[in-house]
Design a protein around this motif. Structure first.
Motif, short mmCIF file in Angstrom:
data_model
loop_
_atom_site.label_atom_id
_atom_site.label_comp_id
_atom_site.label_asym_id
_atom_site.label_seq_id
_atom_site.Cartn_x
_atom_site.Cartn_y
_atom_site.Cartn_z
N GLU A 12 -8.53 42.51 -6.90
CA GLU A 12 -8.44 43.04 -5.54
C GLU A 12 -9.78 42.94 -4.81
OE1 GLU A 12 -5.29 46.39 -4.86
OE2 GLU A 12 -6.52 46.92 -6.61
N ALA A 13 -10.86 43.21 -5.52
CA ALA A 13 -12.19 43.16 -4.91
C ALA A 13 -12.54 41.76 -4.42
CB ALA A 13 -13.23 43.65 -5.90
N HIS A 36 -1.99 24.21 -6.59
CA HIS A 36 -1.36 24.97 -7.67
C HIS A 36 -2.21 25.01 -8.94
CE1 HIS A 36 2.26 24.85 -5.24
NE2 HIS A 36 2.79 25.74 -6.05
N ARG A 37 -3.14 24.08 -9.08
CA ARG A 37 -3.97 24.01 -10.28
C ARG A 37 -5.30 24.75 -10.13
NH1 ARG A 37 -2.27 18.42 -10.11
NH2 ARG A 37 -4.32 17.91 -9.27
N THR A 38 -5.53 25.43 -9.01
CA THR A 38 -6.82 26.07 -8.77
C THR A 38 -6.84 27.51 -9.30
OG1 THR A 38 -6.20 26.87 -6.57
CG2 THR A 38 -7.24 24.67 -6.71
N ILE A 39 -8.04 27.99 -9.54
CA ILE A 39 -8.22 29.37 -9.97
C ILE A 39 -7.81 30.33 -8.87
CG2 ILE A 39 -9.97 31.10 -10.58
CD1 ILE A 39 -11.39 28.87 -12.14
N CYS A 40 -8.17 30.02 -7.62
CA CYS A 40 -7.82 30.94 -6.54
C CYS A 40 -6.31 31.08 -6.42
CB CYS A 40 -8.46 30.53 -5.21
SG CYS A 40 -7.90 28.98 -4.51
N LEU A 44 -4.47 34.63 -6.90
CA LEU A 44 -3.65 35.16 -5.82
C LEU A 44 -2.23 35.41 -6.32
CD1 LEU A 44 -4.93 32.92 -2.90
CD2 LEU A 44 -5.14 35.42 -3.03
N GLY A 45 -1.75 34.54 -7.19
CA GLY A 45 -0.43 34.73 -7.78
C GLY A 45 -0.37 35.97 -8.66
N LEU A 46 -1.42 36.20 -9.43
CA LEU A 46 -1.47 37.40 -10.27
C LEU A 46 -1.44 38.66 -9.42
CD1 LEU A 46 -4.19 36.50 -12.93
CD2 LEU A 46 -1.77 36.92 -13.34
N LEU A 47 -2.20 38.66 -8.34
CA LEU A 47 -2.18 39.82 -7.45
C LEU A 47 -0.80 40.04 -6.85
CD1 LEU A 47 -5.59 39.63 -5.57
CD2 LEU A 47 -4.69 41.58 -6.85
N HIS A 48 -0.18 38.97 -6.41
CA HIS A 48 1.16 39.09 -5.82
C HIS A 48 2.18 39.61 -6.83
CE1 HIS A 48 4.71 38.35 -3.47
NE2 HIS A 48 5.16 37.52 -4.39
N ARG A 49 2.13 39.08 -8.05
CA ARG A 49 3.07 39.53 -9.08
C ARG A 49 2.82 40.98 -9.48
NH1 ARG A 49 2.16 34.33 -10.51
NH2 ARG A 49 0.64 34.80 -12.13
N SER A 57 2.39 36.07 -1.55
CA SER A 57 2.34 35.01 -2.56
C SER A 57 1.41 33.91 -2.08
CB SER A 57 3.73 34.44 -2.80
OG SER A 57 4.15 33.70 -1.68
N PRO A 58 0.83 33.15 -3.02
CA PRO A 58 -0.02 32.03 -2.61
C PRO A 58 0.74 31.02 -1.75
CG PRO A 58 -0.10 32.33 -5.00
CD PRO A 58 0.89 33.30 -4.45
#
Length: 75
Positions: A12-13, A36-40, A44-49, A57-58
């Motif tokens: 989140e930070a 889709h292969r990037t860290i960002c 972002l997907g982890l945060l959304h999930r 969602s990303p």
């Protein structure tokens, strides 16, 4: 990846940083597959999930950034 060691608070930070990175990559003309292969994208997907009501969602962010770019010429 070391994402497993990151807490939700750390993700989140850095949300604004991930969004900025995504925006830069889109501005550079990266394809959807490349994004889709990037860290960002992954983070972002982890945060959304984890917190779907708070974070888009990303895919949604990508569409919003692309729309802004086409409407304004640059973001």
């Amino acid at each position: 990846m070391t994402t497993a060691s990151l807490s939700i608070g750390e993700l989140e930070a850095n949300y604004a940083l991930y969004c900025k990175a995504l925006k830069i990559l889109i501005r550079q003309g990266k394809s959807s597959a490349e994004l889709h292969r990037t860290i960002c994208w992954h983070r972002l997907g982890l945060l959304h999930r984890s917190l779907p009501r708070q974070y888009k969602s990303p895919e949604r962010l990508m569409l919003m950034i692309q729309a802004d770019l086409s409407n304004n010429g640059s973001v």
